[in-house]
Each structure stands twice: as structure tokens, then as C-alpha cells.
Design an enzyme around this catalytic site. Structure first.
Site, PDB file in Angstrom:
ATOM      1  N   LEU A  63       0.822  -1.205   0.000  1.00 55.49           N
ATOM      2  CA  LEU A  63       0.000   0.000   0.000  1.00 55.49           C
ATOM      3  C   LEU A  63       0.860   1.260   0.000  1.00 55.49           C
ATOM      4  O   LEU A  63       0.329   2.368  -0.069  1.00 55.49           O
ATOM      5  CB  LEU A  63      -0.936  -0.003   1.211  1.00 55.49           C
ATOM      6  CG  LEU A  63      -1.907  -1.187   1.301  1.00 55.49           C
ATOM      7  CD1 LEU A  63      -2.807  -1.040   2.519  1.00 55.49           C
ATOM      8  CD2 LEU A  63      -2.742  -1.312   0.038  1.00 55.49           C
ATOM      9  N   LYS A  64       2.182   1.081   0.074  1.00 57.38           N
ATOM     10  CA  LYS A  64       3.105   2.217   0.017  1.00 57.38           C
ATOM     11  C   LYS A  64       3.719   2.373  -1.371  1.00 57.38           C
ATOM     12  O   LYS A  64       4.477   3.311  -1.611  1.00 57.38           O
ATOM     13  CB  LYS A  64       4.211   2.039   1.055  1.00 57.38           C
ATOM     14  CG  LYS A  64       3.703   2.014   2.492  1.00 57.38           C
ATOM     15  CD  LYS A  64       4.841   1.826   3.480  1.00 57.38           C
ATOM     16  CE  LYS A  64       4.334   1.818   4.909  1.00 57.38           C
ATOM     17  NZ  LYS A  64       5.434   1.627   5.901  1.00 57.38           N
ATOM     18  N   GLY A 135      -9.839   2.468  18.922  1.00 55.07           N
ATOM     19  CA  GLY A 135     -10.858   1.935  19.811  1.00 55.07           C
ATOM     20  C   GLY A 135     -11.116   0.474  19.528  1.00 55.07           C
ATOM     21  O   GLY A 135     -10.630  -0.084  18.542  1.00 55.07           O
ATOM     22  N   HIS A 136     -11.882  -0.129  20.417  1.00 54.51           N
ATOM     23  CA  HIS A 136     -12.298  -1.524  20.250  1.00 54.51           C
ATOM     24  C   HIS A 136     -13.745  -1.662  20.680  1.00 54.51           C
ATOM     25  O   HIS A 136     -14.375  -0.700  21.146  1.00 54.51           O
ATOM     26  CB  HIS A 136     -11.390  -2.459  21.050  1.00 54.51           C
ATOM     27  CG  HIS A 136     -10.037  -2.646  20.431  1.00 54.51           C
ATOM     28  ND1 HIS A 136      -9.853  -3.299  19.235  1.00 54.51           N
ATOM     29  CD2 HIS A 136      -8.811  -2.233  20.833  1.00 54.51           C
ATOM     30  CE1 HIS A 136      -8.560  -3.309  18.929  1.00 54.51           C
ATOM     31  NE2 HIS A 136      -7.913  -2.658  19.880  1.00 54.51           N
ATOM     32  N   ASP A 137     -14.272  -2.867  20.535  1.00 57.46           N
ATOM     33  CA  ASP A 137     -15.680  -3.145  20.792  1.00 57.46           C
ATOM     34  C   ASP A 137     -16.192  -2.486  22.067  1.00 57.46           C
ATOM     35  O   ASP A 137     -17.249  -1.846  22.068  1.00 57.46           O
ATOM     36  CB  ASP A 137     -15.862  -4.672  20.860  1.00 57.46           C
ATOM     37  CG  ASP A 137     -17.269  -5.100  21.217  1.00 57.46           C
ATOM     38  OD1 ASP A 137     -17.987  -5.585  20.335  1.00 57.46           O
ATOM     39  OD2 ASP A 137     -17.655  -4.967  22.399  1.00 57.46           O
ATOM     40  N   ILE A 138     -15.463  -2.637  23.156  1.00 58.67           N
ATOM     41  CA  ILE A 138     -15.926  -2.113  24.449  1.00 58.67           C
ATOM     42  C   ILE A 138     -16.104  -0.593  24.403  1.00 58.67           C
ATOM     43  O   ILE A 138     -17.012  -0.042  25.033  1.00 58.67           O
ATOM     44  CB  ILE A 138     -14.954  -2.525  25.582  1.00 58.67           C
ATOM     45  CG1 ILE A 138     -15.557  -2.199  26.945  1.00 58.67           C
ATOM     46  CG2 ILE A 138     -13.585  -1.869  25.410  1.00 58.67           C
ATOM     47  CD1 ILE A 138     -14.741  -2.744  28.103  1.00 58.67           C
ATOM     48  N   ASN A 139     -15.264   0.096  23.630  1.00 55.43           N
ATOM     49  CA  ASN A 139     -15.361   1.553  23.526  1.00 55.43           C
ATOM     50  C   ASN A 139     -16.580   1.974  22.704  1.00 55.43           C
ATOM     51  O   ASN A 139     -17.274   2.930  23.061  1.00 55.43           O
ATOM     52  CB  ASN A 139     -14.101   2.116  22.885  1.00 55.43           C
ATOM     53  CG  ASN A 139     -12.832   1.661  23.570  1.00 55.43           C
ATOM     54  OD1 ASN A 139     -11.944   1.083  22.935  1.00 55.43           O
ATOM     55  ND2 ASN A 139     -12.715   1.895  24.868  1.00 55.43           N
ATOM     56  N   TYR A 140     -16.838   1.258  21.614  1.00 49.80           N
ATOM     57  CA  TYR A 140     -17.997   1.590  20.777  1.00 49.80           C
ATOM     58  C   TYR A 140     -19.290   1.277  21.537  1.00 49.80           C
ATOM     59  O   TYR A 140     -20.251   2.047  21.486  1.00 49.80           O
ATOM     60  CB  TYR A 140     -17.953   0.806  19.464  1.00 49.80           C
ATOM     61  CG  TYR A 140     -16.585   0.766  18.829  1.00 49.80           C
ATOM     62  CD1 TYR A 140     -15.773   1.905  18.799  1.00 49.80           C
ATOM     63  CD2 TYR A 140     -16.073  -0.402  18.276  1.00 49.80           C
ATOM     64  CE1 TYR A 140     -14.500   1.867  18.235  1.00 49.80           C
ATOM     65  CE2 TYR A 140     -14.815  -0.449  17.703  1.00 49.80           C
ATOM     66  CZ  TYR A 140     -14.029   0.675  17.696  1.00 49.80           C
ATOM     67  OH  TYR A 140     -12.773   0.627  17.148  1.00 49.80           O
ATOM     68  N   ASP A 166     -18.579  -5.429  17.610  1.00 53.20           N
ATOM     69  CA  ASP A 166     -17.779  -5.940  16.493  1.00 53.20           C
ATOM     70  C   ASP A 166     -18.603  -6.738  15.495  1.00 53.20           C
ATOM     71  O   ASP A 166     -18.474  -6.556  14.278  1.00 53.20           O
ATOM     72  CB  ASP A 166     -16.653  -6.832  17.015  1.00 53.20           C
ATOM     73  CG  ASP A 166     -15.407  -6.054  17.406  1.00 53.20           C
ATOM     74  OD1 ASP A 166     -15.386  -4.827  17.207  1.00 53.20           O
ATOM     75  OD2 ASP A 166     -14.461  -6.669  17.936  1.00 53.20           O
TER      76      ASP A 166
END
Length: 414
Positions: A63-64, A135-140, A166
């Protein structure tokens, strides 16, 4: 016309930019239903921890590298020849702005290929103060307003692993959006951009409790603080109870006639010495003043027999009382002990039980779990094969030498 038994998404081609959990799950569901899903791994990596890979292929791209980005534009563009492999769906798992910085702005991609569908999956909303944060699931889940509703009375909010944001609010919402866009495209001939964020996706998945808890409705099911409601562990007849052997039974007779049946069976099979006087009665099911004593009675009663003993007692009834099975007891089709056609070998059970097969089950064109040679998909395993299918066979060596793509060891000489 598709042949009988052909999976419903056969012919749909998907590029899934490598991510974790929600985006790979979306790709797995599409692959199970017949889509040709190619995961785009980063060139130079030899391992990816993603295990949601069955039925997928891997293309390793830098991707670079300008050549790598150009290749992705080609695969996301209109084909020169009808037989050339081109994606019609792109799954983007990156934070806001990443695709744009890479030179893969979805608006530009659609301008070049108006039939393209771009599913953009983020954790936080694409705009706002959290947009660019990790972030992760718990944050959302925390920002959705749902987390404070989950947990026991007097305890802190409890999150259900990473299932709700998730997978329910993220990956499955992406699948829903992609399928809706594919259906709409049959009418308009046009693709579109799909925005999925796991905060609002979690809220959508949780619309029932969020609606039931509104004071303006005046409904008793979710009118109390956390852990004191019918479906959150507050009601004694909607809970999990430990048995004599340390295993558990689930209890959920919400409807009064089911609760009456449960009480009748439970009292008959519980030592008389622990049955309260007066005996519990179904007519007082919603009387909260009786709930503490019922919890004590059910707790003591269930501990007088093993899980399997209670299972046999309740199996042919409408008491809404069934065993809590451990994962190693359930086969790939969701069948537990005693169910007909259960297929679970000792080795598979020891390894954690059957891996879930696709659902829902369609009668004419059922899904089928794709082959998985190993638990992990080797990055770049199918690079050469995919480039040849895309009509780029003559450029394989050039792209490999330039470092624009990588080819895994197992199929690098196809």
C-alpha cells in the site's frame, strides 16, 4: 439462470482490505454464501492473525507502492475484458481518511466504476470528536448508550465479550448494507458507498431494549435500573442457575402459562423440604416482592440435581428450561448432546467443538462453508492466481520485482 443448489452470491467479487474481527466476519459471511472474496494483505508480511478466512483467497499488495495502489485501482475499476477478474464490492476496515490518503478515495473509485459498492466500516462515527481515535468493541459499546443497561444489580456494567459491537453492530451490519446495495443495483445499475459505524450499529442491534426502556411507554419489562428488569437478570425466572455438578441450566418462561408449567414441574422434582410455604404461584409472577425468595428457592432447587438430570426432566415440556452447553459439546450445525444427526468427534470436541456453519439455511440455494486448508490464510498465497485471472499475467514478474505485490510460498509458482 443459476443452477439449483448454486450459492446465492456466486459471481459476486469482493476485495476485503485486511483488518480484524468485523470486516473479516463480513467477508466470511459473503464467502459462505458464494462470493469470491479476496483479502488484500500487506506485502512483506508472512503471517496474519485473522482466523475468519474460510473460503477466501489472499492477494498481498504494497500500500506504500505507487504500483501497488495502481493495481488496486485496476482491480476496483471496470474490466477491459468481460472475463477479467474485477471486484464489485470493496470492504474498507480503516479509520476515516486512510483510503483517501492512499489514493483510493471511494468517490473517485465510483466515478471510474459507477457499479462499485464500497462498504466503509469504522468503530466510531466517521465525524465527531472520536472519529480518528483508536478503539475496540468495548469503547464503541460504551458510546452507544447500551453498555450501562448490561450487568448485574449493584455491579458495574458488563460487556458481552466483543460480540455486540464488532459482530452484531459491525460485521453483520456491513453484510446487510452490502446485500441491500447489491439488490438496489439491479434496479439502478449503480453502486454506492455504505457507511457502517459500530456505535450506531450497536444501537440498531439493541433497538428492542432501548425502546422498551423509554419511560414514556410505561412498560414494566425494562423500567428499572440495571440488573432489576425482566431480561437483564432481575427476574428470578429469567436467569441461569447452577446445578449439583457445577453445570448450569437456563430458565426463561416469560409468558405466564409457561411459567406455570415450569413451577409445576420444578416443585414436583424438588425436595419438599426446600419448597417455600406458601408454594410459589404463577399468579404472582410479576410481583417483585416475591422475587428475592424465588431466587433462593430456584438456586437451592437446581442444586439438588445435575444438569443432565434437569435436562431430561424439562426436555419434552414448554417450561423454557434447557441446559447451558459448553462449546465443546456443540457440533458445527449447533447440535448438542442427544440431538439427532449430531456429528462431533472426540478430537473436534477436545479442540473446542464444531466450527459454526453458515446460517440462515436457504432451501434451494444453501450456503456452504468454504474450504480452509489451515486456520490461517497465508498472505499472498493466491497473488499469482488472482493476477492471472485479472488479465495481468504478463505483469506478474514485474510487479513482484518492484515489490508492489508479494506471493506466498505455497502457490508462488502457479
Amino acid at each position: 439462470m443459476a443452477a439449483e443448489g448454486t450459492r446465492p452470491l456466486v459471481g459476486v467479487r469482493v476485495l476485503e482490505l485486511a483488518g480484524l474481527a468485523p470486516a473479516p466476519f463480513a467477508g466470511l459471511v459473503l464467502a459462505d454464501y458464494g462470493a469470491d472474496v479476496v483479502r488484500v494483505d500487506r506485502q512483506g508480511t508472512s503471517f496474519n492473525v485473522d482466523t475468519l478466512t474460510r473460503g477466501k483467497r489472499s492477494l498481498a499488495v504494497s500500500l506504500k507502492s505507487p504500483e501497488g495502489i495502481s493495481l488496486l485501482r485496476t482491480l476496483l475499476g471496470p474490466p477491459l475484458n468481460r472475463s477479467d477478474w474485477r471486484a464489485e464490492v470493496l470492504i474498507d476496515p480503516f479509520r476515516p481518511g486512510v483510503l483517501e490518503r492512499l489514493g483510493l478515495d471511494p468517490k473517485d473509485l465510483l466515478a471510474r466504476n459507477p457499479r462499485l459498492i464500497v462498504a466503509r466500516l469504522t468503530g466510531f462515527r466517521r465525524v465527531g470528536p472520536y472519529a480518528k481515535m483508536a478503539g475496540h468493541d468495548i469503547n464503541y459499546l460504551a458510546l452507544s448508550g447500551v453498555l450501562p443497561m448490561l450487568g448485574r444489580k449493584g455491579d458495574k456494567p458488563y460487556f458481552p465479550a466483543n460480540l455486540l459491537a464488532d459482530f452484531a453492530g459491525g460485521g453483520m451490519m456491513a453484510v446487510l448494507g452490502i446485500l441491500a446495495a447489491l439488490i438496489e443495483r439491479t434496479k439502478s445499475g449503480k453502486g454506492q458507498i455504505i457507511e457502517i459505524d459500530m456505535v450506531t450499529g450497536t444501537r440498531y442491534s439493541s433497538i428492542f431494549p432501548l425502546t422498551m426502556a423509554r419511560p414514556s411507554l410505561g412498560l414494566p419489562m425494562w423500567s428499572e435500573p440495571r440488573g432489576e428488569n425482566v431480561l437483564d437478570g432481575g427476574a428470578p425466572w429469567y436467569d441461569v442457575y447452577e446445578c449439583k455438578d457445577g453445570q448450569y441450566m437456563s430458565l426463561g418462561p416469560i409468558e405466564n402459562h409457561f411459567y406455570a408449567e415450569f413451577l409445576d414441574i420444578f416443585i414436583k422434582n424438588t425436595p419438599a423440604s426446600i419448597v417455600p410455604s406458601p408454594r410459589p404461584n404463577a399468579s404472582t409472577q410479576l410481583d417483585r416482592s416475591t422475587w428475592p425468595s424465588l431466587v433462593s428457592f430456584f438456586t437451592s432447587g437446581f442444586r439438588t440435581r445435575t444438569r443432565d438430570e434437569w435436562s431430561r426432566i424439562f426436555l419434552p415440556t414448554d417450561a423454557c428450561c434447557v441446559p447451558v452447553l459448553n462449546r465443546h459439546e456443540v457440533d458445527s450445525e449447533g447440535r448438542g448432546p442427544g440431538e439427532p444427526d449430531r456429528k462431533l468427534g472426540a478430537e473436534e470436541a477436545e479442540d473446542g467443538g464444531g466450527l459454526p456453519m453458515p446460517t440462515p439455511r436457504l432451501s434451494r440455494t444453501p450456503a456452504k462453508a468454504g474450504d480452509a486448508e489451515e486456520a490461517f490464510l497465508e498472505p499472498g498465497r493466491d497473488t499469482v492466481e488472482i493476477l492471472k485471472a485479472a488479465g495481468l499475467g504478463a505483469k506478474v514478474d514485474e510487479l513482484l520485482k518492484a515489490g508492489a505485490v508479494g506471493a506466498g510460498e505455497s502457490r508462488s509458482k502457479l
